[in-house]
Scaffold this motif. Structure first.
Motif, mmCIF file in Angstrom:
data_model
loop_
_atom_site.group_PDB
_atom_site.id
_atom_site.type_symbol
_atom_site.label_atom_id
_atom_site.label_comp_id
_atom_site.label_asym_id
_atom_site.label_seq_id
_atom_site.Cartn_x
_atom_site.Cartn_y
_atom_site.Cartn_z
ATOM 1 N N ASN A 1 -11.711 8.401 3.059
ATOM 2 C CA ASN A 1 -11.142 7.428 3.999
ATOM 3 C C ASN A 1 -9.986 6.714 3.323
ATOM 4 O OD1 ASN A 1 -14.434 6.632 5.106
ATOM 5 N ND2 ASN A 1 -12.881 7.644 6.315
ATOM 6 N N GLY A 2 -8.874 6.613 4.036
ATOM 7 C CA GLY A 2 -7.734 5.885 3.497
ATOM 8 C C GLY A 2 -6.876 6.697 2.542
ATOM 9 N N ALA A 3 -7.175 7.993 2.385
ATOM 10 C CA ALA A 3 -6.418 8.828 1.440
ATOM 11 C C ALA A 3 -4.992 9.077 1.911
ATOM 12 C CB ALA A 3 -7.129 10.162 1.228
ATOM 13 N N GLY A 4 -4.758 8.971 3.213
ATOM 14 C CA GLY A 4 -3.407 9.165 3.735
ATOM 15 C C GLY A 4 -3.251 10.360 4.668
ATOM 16 N N ARG B 1 0.929 11.769 11.132
ATOM 17 C CA ARG B 1 1.828 11.001 12.013
ATOM 18 C C ARG B 1 3.285 11.208 11.610
ATOM 19 N NH1 ARG B 1 -1.771 6.701 11.640
ATOM 20 N NH2 ARG B 1 -0.272 5.551 10.389
ATOM 21 N N THR C 1 0.833 -1.216 0.000
ATOM 22 C CA THR C 1 0.000 0.000 0.000
ATOM 23 C C THR C 1 0.858 1.253 0.000
ATOM 24 O OG1 THR C 1 -1.617 -1.190 1.329
ATOM 25 C CG2 THR C 1 -1.876 1.199 1.214
ATOM 26 N N THR D 1 -1.799 9.287 8.191
ATOM 27 C CA THR D 1 -0.406 8.847 8.001
ATOM 28 C C THR D 1 0.490 10.064 7.798
ATOM 29 O OG1 THR D 1 -1.188 6.788 7.020
ATOM 30 C CG2 THR D 1 1.099 7.387 6.591
ATOM 31 N N GLU E 1 -6.416 11.610 16.081
ATOM 32 C CA GLU E 1 -7.771 11.075 16.241
ATOM 33 C C GLU E 1 -7.911 10.204 17.490
ATOM 34 O OE1 GLU E 1 -10.965 9.433 13.051
ATOM 35 O OE2 GLU E 1 -8.876 9.567 12.443
ATOM 36 N N HIS F 1 -13.935 15.358 7.803
ATOM 37 C CA HIS F 1 -14.800 14.832 6.748
ATOM 38 C C HIS F 1 -16.077 15.665 6.632
ATOM 39 C CE1 HIS F 1 -12.486 11.322 5.741
ATOM 40 N NE2 HIS F 1 -12.410 10.967 7.002
HETATM 41 N N1 LIG Z 1 0.013 0.937 10.306
HETATM 42 C C1 LIG Z 1 -0.440 0.651 9.084
HETATM 43 N N2 LIG Z 1 -0.172 -0.526 8.483
HETATM 44 C C2 LIG Z 1 -0.620 -0.812 7.254
HETATM 45 N N3 LIG Z 1 -1.370 0.025 6.511
HETATM 46 C C3 LIG Z 1 -1.689 1.215 7.038
HETATM 47 C C4 LIG Z 1 -1.251 1.599 8.347
HETATM 48 N N4 LIG Z 1 -1.714 2.847 8.607
HETATM 49 C C5 LIG Z 1 -2.422 3.226 7.523
HETATM 50 N N5 LIG Z 1 -2.406 2.252 6.575
HETATM 51 C C6 LIG Z 1 -3.025 2.317 5.246
HETATM 52 O O1 LIG Z 1 -2.598 3.516 4.633
HETATM 53 C C7 LIG Z 1 -3.647 4.134 3.903
HETATM 54 C C8 LIG Z 1 -3.868 5.534 4.409
HETATM 55 O O2 LIG Z 1 -4.476 5.497 5.700
HETATM 56 P P1 LIG Z 1 -4.746 6.802 6.582
HETATM 57 O O3 LIG Z 1 -5.291 6.334 7.900
HETATM 58 O O4 LIG Z 1 -3.554 7.663 6.587
HETATM 59 O O5 LIG Z 1 -5.900 7.527 5.748
HETATM 60 P P2 LIG Z 1 -6.850 8.728 6.199
HETATM 61 O O6 LIG Z 1 -6.914 9.649 5.034
HETATM 62 O O7 LIG Z 1 -6.404 9.289 7.491
HETATM 63 O O8 LIG Z 1 -8.234 7.975 6.373
HETATM 64 P P3 LIG Z 1 -9.495 8.325 7.332
HETATM 65 O O9 LIG Z 1 -10.188 9.440 6.671
HETATM 66 O O10 LIG Z 1 -10.268 7.041 7.279
HETATM 67 O O11 LIG Z 1 -8.962 8.646 8.692
HETATM 68 C C9 LIG Z 1 -4.847 3.210 4.041
HETATM 69 O O12 LIG Z 1 -4.865 2.352 2.914
HETATM 70 C C10 LIG Z 1 -4.538 2.447 5.312
HETATM 71 O O13 LIG Z 1 -5.166 1.181 5.278
#
Ligand SMILES: Nc1ncnc2c1ncn2[C@@H]1O[C@H](COP(=O)(O)OP(=O)(O)OP(=O)(O)O)[C@@H](O)[C@H]1O
Length: 234
Positions: A37-40, A46, A15, A43, A81, A186
């Motif tokens: 959701n899952g856009a990053g 962090r 990923t 991450t 969060e 969101h």
């Molecule tokens: N510790 C991890 N191990 C494996 N994959 C991860 C990890 N953390 C995040 N991911 C993956 O990285 C991608 C981005 O996730 P992230 O949580 O940063 O998105 P987000 O934009 O904050 O989503 P949301 O709006 O749901 O909070 C997703 O596909 C998630 O499944």
């Protein structure tokens, strides 16, 4: 003081969570951080905090890695969060420990508790707090060392309408004081009222980095503009 991302990339196995983000989050305005959701988004935040290591590229606060500062809370306050507060600890003791770790005077704890409206409940164990109270405690922690940069992941999550309105005013005031305010959400209608500038990502890539007025373009609502940008079907 800005948050800057330089080709920031994070891969988890197959990923690509964050894919080469180049970005500067500037002072004096509220910058909204949007994406499905899952856009990053989390991450990315962090990595800005140094809680996750980039696969490549860099995330800097004031031109330096956040964890390279002696007293990082004085440079940037953050709310993630899932804020980890020991449930057996009172909100006040949690903040006191944070303050002491960054050489912030104890009296500042009572000041920020008043700012977030938790003075009356701060001596209760945080395990008894509602979701909204937990969010307020997290915001108190972010404000504790009076930092020039604030980074908040979904701060309105769990807040009632009064709380949502309060956060909106707080973020606007912090930006008007010249601080850098970077906030994910969101809730597009809320973001439309709060942010001056927007960063939109999808599948870890930058889709937009522009003033709210430009992103809105001819659209009636931010929701319409967002669907066009992200390609998510309405
Ligand atoms: N510790 C991890 N191990 C494996 N994959 C991860 C990890 N953390 C995040 N991911 C993956 O990285 C991608 C981005 O996730 P992230 O949580 O940063 O998105 P987000 O934009 O904050 O989503 P949301 O709006 O749901 O909070 C997703 O596909 C998630 O499944």
């Amino acid at each position: 003081m800005s948050i800057t991302l330089e080709k920031l990339t994070k891969r988890y196995g197959p990923t690509l969570a964050v894919d080469g983000l180049d970005l500067a989050v500037r002072p004096g305005r509220v910058t909204g951080f949007l994406g499905p959701n899952g856009a990053g988004k989390s991450t990315t935040m962090r990595m800005v905090l140094g809680l996750d290591r980039p696969t490549s590229g860099r995330a800097l606060v004031g031109g330096r890695a956040y964890d390279s500062y002696k007293w990082p809370l004085r440079e940037m306050g953050a709310l993630l969060e899932a804020k980890a507060v020991h449930p057996g600890r009172t909100g006040r003791n949690h903040l006191l420990a944070m303050a002491r770790s960054n050489a912030v005077p104890d009296r500042r704890v009572d000041e920020v508790l008043a700012v977030v409206g938790l003075t009356d409940v701060a001596r209760r164990r945080s395990g008894t707090h509602s979701l909204g109270m937990g969010q307020r405690l997290g915001i108190a922690g972010a404000l504790l060392a009076d930092p020039p940069v604030l980074m908040l992941d979904e701060p309105v999550n769990g807040l009632d309408p009064d709380g949502v309105r309060w956060i909106r005013g707080l973020l606007r005031d912090l930006a008007a004081e010249g601080r850098t305010v970077f906030v994910s959400s969101h809730l597009l209608s809320e973001m439309q009222m709060t942010a001056d500038h927007l960063v939109v990502i999808g599948h870890g890539k930058l889709l937009a980095d522009a003033p709210m007025t430009e992103i809105m373009g001819g659209h009636a609502t931010l929701e319409d503009a967002y669907y066009e940008l992200t390609g998510s079907a309405a």
